[in-house]
Write a protein that holds these residues in place. Structure first.
Motif, PDB file in Angstrom:
ATOM      1  N   LYS A  53       0.858  -1.178   0.000  1.00 22.61           N
ATOM      2  CA  LYS A  53       0.000   0.000   0.000  1.00 22.61           C
ATOM      3  C   LYS A  53       0.891   1.224   0.000  1.00 22.61           C
ATOM      4  CE  LYS A  53      -3.531   2.548   2.494  1.00 22.61           C
ATOM      5  NZ  LYS A  53      -4.407   2.607   3.654  1.00 22.61           N
ATOM      6  N   VAL A  54       0.706   2.078  -1.017  1.00 28.70           N
ATOM      7  CA  VAL A  54       1.539   3.265  -1.115  1.00 28.70           C
ATOM      8  C   VAL A  54       1.278   4.148   0.087  1.00 28.70           C
ATOM      9  CG1 VAL A  54       2.053   5.293  -2.478  1.00 28.70           C
ATOM     10  CG2 VAL A  54       1.524   3.145  -3.612  1.00 28.70           C
ATOM     11  N   GLY A  55       2.332   4.509   0.796  1.00 32.34           N
ATOM     12  CA  GLY A  55       2.180   5.366   1.964  1.00 32.34           C
ATOM     13  C   GLY A  55       1.959   4.582   3.244  1.00 32.34           C
ATOM     14  N   GLY A  56       2.009   3.295   3.185  1.00 34.42           N
ATOM     15  CA  GLY A  56       1.802   2.521   4.417  1.00 34.42           C
ATOM     16  C   GLY A  56       1.441   1.099   4.087  1.00 34.42           C
ATOM     17  N   SER A  57       1.080   0.335   5.110  1.00 30.61           N
ATOM     18  CA  SER A  57       0.704  -1.053   4.908  1.00 30.61           C
ATOM     19  C   SER A  57      -0.584  -1.334   5.647  1.00 30.61           C
ATOM     20  CB  SER A  57       1.808  -1.993   5.403  1.00 30.61           C
ATOM     21  OG  SER A  57       2.016  -1.804   6.775  1.00 30.61           O
ATOM     22  N   ASN A  58      -1.309  -2.285   5.121  1.00 31.61           N
ATOM     23  CA  ASN A  58      -2.580  -2.653   5.747  1.00 31.61           C
ATOM     24  C   ASN A  58      -2.808  -4.130   5.515  1.00 31.61           C
ATOM     25  OD1 ASN A  58      -5.101  -2.860   6.790  1.00 31.61           O
ATOM     26  ND2 ASN A  58      -6.110  -1.580   5.244  1.00 31.61           N
ATOM     27  N   ASN A  59      -2.611  -4.921   6.540  1.00 33.06           N
ATOM     28  CA  ASN A  59      -2.706  -6.358   6.389  1.00 33.06           C
ATOM     29  C   ASN A  59      -4.116  -6.883   6.616  1.00 33.06           C
ATOM     30  OD1 ASN A  59       0.062  -6.621   5.870  1.00 33.06           O
ATOM     31  ND2 ASN A  59       0.537  -6.540   8.066  1.00 33.06           N
ATOM     32  N   THR A  60      -5.008  -6.036   7.139  1.00 31.39           N
ATOM     33  CA  THR A  60      -6.366  -6.462   7.413  1.00 31.39           C
ATOM     34  C   THR A  60      -7.251  -6.123   6.236  1.00 31.39           C
ATOM     35  OG1 THR A  60      -6.009  -6.057   9.767  1.00 31.39           O
ATOM     36  CG2 THR A  60      -8.301  -6.277   9.005  1.00 31.39           C
ATOM     37  N   LYS A  61      -7.761  -7.138   5.579  1.00 33.82           N
ATOM     38  CA  LYS A  61      -8.605  -6.916   4.409  1.00 33.82           C
ATOM     39  C   LYS A  61     -10.012  -7.431   4.688  1.00 33.82           C
ATOM     40  CE  LYS A  61      -4.858  -7.256   1.000  1.00 33.82           C
ATOM     41  NZ  LYS A  61      -4.833  -5.825   0.707  1.00 33.82           N
ATOM     42  N   PRO A  62     -11.022  -6.724   4.201  1.00 35.56           N
ATOM     43  CA  PRO A  62     -12.400  -7.194   4.389  1.00 35.56           C
ATOM     44  C   PRO A  62     -12.659  -8.457   3.587  1.00 35.56           C
ATOM     45  CG  PRO A  62     -12.343  -5.315   2.910  1.00 35.56           C
ATOM     46  CD  PRO A  62     -10.957  -5.458   3.463  1.00 35.56           C
TER      47      PRO A  62
END
Length: 570
Positions: A297-306
């Motif tokens: 994710k550009v600008g960060g990370s997000n491992n939790t996906k719906p």
């Protein structure tokens, strides 16, 4: 706009990871994406992977729902050559005089559309897969409806007109242009393509209340949303019953990448497609490669996906927030998901919400795709699940639930209202028989619990619909069981409270409103129901209404998804 040379270092493209890398680089860039370049790259991958001649000869196509293919190697020289051909075609085909001024004109848009149109073979490719990319245009002179509109948008971009953007309904595409995107123009065909509307405004379709133009509430794309439309239009099918896993996996990863960066927030169809793909990837039993699954994710990370269910809810919220709830497919996506998971009460509610949306339109011959969607639900899915449910004796059966009956009435009422304003009847005997059979499976005592309000001449919106998910599906408590409150309530108050706790449904169509006495009768007269349902809708349609449905100000389209929703066999 990014220059093509910026991406030379990524070639050859021989893996999903490299395709994702190019998209990631674009997301980090301050320049707008080059639509032609990305369409050529994505189209080259898709078309090579879905070529039956390239499939593994040892794979039995008759016994597989999906197959794995060797990823092709897309070379820089091939892409560069095709890209330069597209630019040359656009510049040579458009008079320089049309390029003056800051904004595009209708004449320029029509001319670019003519250049694309005149380069195609003289056949129309309805429901043919893999014809939506500029790669298909340049290598085979073939494009589908969405592909033509996308190519026109890309053509205007390479000519320096940044105001021309793609507008998508749920089954059609056109462009907006001019200052603030207030002008609209048809640039492609629909259906059999017999009528040439290129260059015309879409206003007539909006005023005719055609679902094809979603009441003037299409998805008007930004450049990044146009990239999302390109990805959403990818079709992984090899044959009508077999998908190529690598294409589905590539589409899945790219949609998540765009989702994580907020480019699907106002794109209900893409969210629905992502929900379908996410479920498909789970049931295909093909785990994603660890190396390829690391999307950033550009600008960060997000491992939790719906999960899929949450994505369908997001699609519905997007349609309500951005498009005044005038899109049907978010609800049919959700209904299909619930049906596949045997959550029938929730499916009934989602389909009822789809009926609430379609009642705002007038049925026409252009509505073939959504007609098929509703026909499948009404004449196949509902009868099949009702037959299965009626064979059991469960105390919690949907046949004993008045809320399910109320949802079915809303669903059928929406279809009848859709028919009411049209010149072509919908509810012939093929619709009426399954409808009556379904209703007849509910006992009189269940039907009597539904509070039916008839309002065929009232165009006020129905009470707010519910988005049903696993966390908010709960039945209203019976007022009679609340002893502490009941002790202090009069008999009249208790009766009033009990009536108010009954499921309520408002019928807006003349046909369904006229059926109220029959629907609530202790003994159902199925013959009379069929006769009234198949009566010509023209006899009941209000004549020359001055204000029907919801006469919103049809202002220019404000900020769906491929032009055609691909049906995935489960």
């Amino acid at each position: 706009m990014s220059t093509i040379s910026e991406y030379k270092h990524s070639f050859p493209i021989d893996s999903i990871k490299k395709v994702c890398k190019i998209f990631e680089e674009q997301l980090r860039s301050q320049n707008e994406p080059d639509l032609a370049l990305f369409s050529i790259i994505v189209g080259a991958v898709e078309n090579n992977l879905t070529n039956v001649k390239n499939s593994d000869k040892d794979v039995n196509l008759a016994t597989n729902k999906f197959i794995k293919m060797k990823f092709p190697s897309i070379e820089w020289e091939e892409v560069k050559s095709l890209y330069e051909r597209f630019i040359t075609l656009m510049r040579a085909g458009v008079d320089a005089k049309l390029l003056s001024g800051e904004f595009a004109t209708r004449d320029l848009v029509k001319r670019v559309a003519d250049v694309v149109w005149n380069s195609l073979t003289r056949s129309y490719y309805k429901d043919r897969a893999h014809l939506q990319s500029i790669y298909s245009f340049l290598t085979g002179n073939k494009l589908d409806c969405f592909g033509v509109a996308f190519a026109v948008t890309a053509g205007c971009q390479v000519l320096g007109k940044k105001d021309v953007h793609l507008a998508l309904s749920e089954d059609h595409a056109w462009v907006v242009f001019g200052k603030d995107g207030k002008d609209t123009a048809e640039v492609t065909w629909h259906g059999k393509g017999n009528e040439d509307k290129r260059g015309r405004s879409v206003g007539d379709g909006v005023l005719a209340r055609s679902w094809l133009y979603v009441a003037g509430k299409p998805v008007v794309c930004t450049r990044m949303m146009e990239l999302a439309a390109l990805v959403s239009s990818i079709n992984p099918t090899l044959t009508p019953t077999i998908d190529v896993h690598e294409v589905a996996q590539m589409q899945h990863k790219l949609l998540w990448l765009l989702y994580d960066n907020g480019h699907l927030d106002a794109y209900p169809m893409a969210l629905g497609n992502l929900g379908d793909l996410d479920e498909y990837m789970r049931i295909s039993n093909c785990p994603e490669d660890t190396e390829d699954s690391m999307l950033i994710k550009v600008g960060g990370s997000n491992n939790t996906k719906p999960d899929s269910a949450a994505l369908y809810v997001q699609a519905i919220r997007s349609a309500r927030t951005h498009y005044e709830d005038r899109h049907v497919y978010p609800y049919t996506f959700q209904g299909g998901y619930y049906h596949r998971h045997k959550m029938y009460k929730e499916a009934f509610n989602a389909w009822a919400c789809a009926g609430d949306v379609i009642r705002h339109y007038n049925y026409s011959r252009d509505d073939e795709e959504i007609y098929k969607e509703f026909a499948e639900i009404a004449n196949e899915l509902i009868p099949q699940l009702m037959k299965a449910e009626s064979s059991g004796h469960s105390a919690r059966s949907i046949l004993k639930d008045p809320e399910c009956f109320a949802s079915l009435l809303r669903f059928y009422d929406g279809i009848c209202k859709w028919e009411e304003g049209s010149q072509t009847p919908i509810l012939h005997i093929g619709w009426a028989k399954p409808l009556v059979s379904t209703i007849s499976k509910f006992d009189a005592e269940v039907r009597a619990q539904v509070h039916i309000i008839c309002s065929p001449d009232n165009e006020e919106p129905a009470e707010e619909k519910k988005i049903i998910d696993n966390d908010n599906v709960k039945k209203d408590n019976d007022i009679w069981n609340n002893n502490s409150d009941s002790a202090e309530m009069s008999v009249r108050e208790q009766l009033t409270a009990a009536v108010n706790s009954r499921p309520r449904v408002t019928l807006y169509s003349h046909k369904m409103a006229a059926l109220k006495p029959l629907l609530l009768a202790e003994r159902l007269n199925t013959h009379a129901l069929q006769l009234q349902l198949t009566a010509q809708s023209q006899l009941q349609r209000p004549q020359a209404p001055t204000k029907r449905r919801d006469d919103d100000d049809h202002s220019p389209a404000a900020p769906t998804a491929r032009a055609k929703r691909a049906r995935r066999e489960r």
